[in-house]
Scaffold this motif. Sequence first.
Motif, short mmCIF file in Angstrom:
data_model
loop_
_atom_site.label_atom_id
_atom_site.label_comp_id
_atom_site.label_asym_id
_atom_site.label_seq_id
_atom_site.Cartn_x
_atom_site.Cartn_y
_atom_site.Cartn_z
N HIS A 109 0.78 -1.25 0.00
CA HIS A 109 0.00 0.00 0.00
C HIS A 109 0.81 1.29 0.00
O HIS A 109 0.25 2.36 -0.23
N ASP A 149 -4.35 -0.63 7.97
CA ASP A 149 -2.95 -0.70 8.42
C ASP A 149 -2.67 0.58 9.21
O ASP A 149 -3.22 1.64 8.90
N VAL A 150 -1.79 0.50 10.20
CA VAL A 150 -1.57 1.66 11.08
C VAL A 150 -0.86 2.82 10.35
O VAL A 150 -0.91 3.95 10.79
N HIS A 151 -0.24 2.49 9.21
CA HIS A 151 0.39 3.53 8.40
C HIS A 151 -0.54 3.94 7.26
O HIS A 151 -1.29 3.11 6.74
N ASP A 237 -0.66 -3.92 12.14
CA ASP A 237 0.35 -3.26 12.96
C ASP A 237 -0.22 -2.21 13.91
O ASP A 237 0.52 -1.62 14.70
N GLY A 273 0.73 -4.65 6.52
CA GLY A 273 1.68 -4.82 7.62
C GLY A 273 1.16 -5.71 8.73
O GLY A 273 0.11 -6.36 8.61
N TYR A 275 3.40 -7.24 12.45
CA TYR A 275 4.75 -7.75 12.66
C TYR A 275 4.88 -8.63 13.89
O TYR A 275 5.96 -9.15 14.16
ZN LIG Z 1 1.96 -0.57 8.28
#
Ligand SMILES: [Zn+2]
Length: 327
Positions: A109, A149-151, A237, A273, A275
């Motif tokens: 992404h 996703d956290v980003h 994430d 993501g 992890y």
């Molecule tokens: Zn991420």
Amino acid sequence: MITIIYDDIYKYHAPKRYHVENPTRIDYSLSAFADIKVKIEKPVKVSDPQIVHSEEYVKLVEKFSNMEEDLDADTYVNRYTYETALYALGGALRAFEVNGFALVRPPGHHAGTYGRAFGAPTLGFCIFNNVAYPIKKFGLKRVAIIDFDVHYGNGTQEIFYEDPEVLHIDIHQDPRTIYPGTGYPDMVGRGEAEGTKVNLLIPPLGGDDLYEELLPIIQSILDDFKPTILAYSAGFDAYKGDGLASTNITEYSFYNLGRISNSFVRKYAVLEGGYGDGLRKGLKAFLEGFSGIDKEYKVYRSNDSVKSRFMNYLGEEKNILRKYWSI
Ligand SMILES: [Zn+2]
């Protein structure tokens, strides 16, 4: 029963020295399927990544992969990377065809048309934009992408920034505190597409009570846009203690994000993501929601100062969203 698109080829893209985005992520993810009925299907390799990316960028990835030369400080490649990334696009394609979940690496992404998107410092571990591929391949109309996703999914948003047929809702940690440093609520799309790009921020230490506020807003926007296909950029994430970020999202939110898809005839999800614990616990809850299994998860609450910071963000976001949506 949910169809997972997976092949061991997704482990071939691997770092020379320790990197958080590595093949063991697949093993964490596979453990999420222990209690859920899944059918595993193999992806095919695609041959037309330039449907999503510029010819120059595709050639650059192929060349650097052959030379085993990293693309940037965050984004490594090895000699299998180009090939694996073509299979990752194929995984997304198959997931679209069977309403499934593509358990793919490398993630996608942050990869925009020309590589780095919206001035991002790096590609953020991403090679080709997987979630975008089926949409571009078939010229899909009335698609909603939810990227949790956290980003910020800067690559995806850039690819569709002027496309009014793609509603992109991206929920991410406040970009002042995390890579890639963009993704503010005033980035709403351009031209005909104005309003179809939605950025919702979570402050550091934010918990599920923030998602409790966001989920009805996301649903209202979907009800207005009336997409026929729902796609997910599914990153885990944001999970509490996952490692790269500092939000405290737990099963409650991932489950309910997956639940949104239950009213859709066509849907697919691709892994971004995640992890650590997010891939074990967050992914499992998401898949339960995605496949319509009834579950109850507890809300993990933020502290008062985090909640009030979030409510300030939300106030600004609603002012922008009200121009385009009945929220
Ligand atoms: Zn991420």
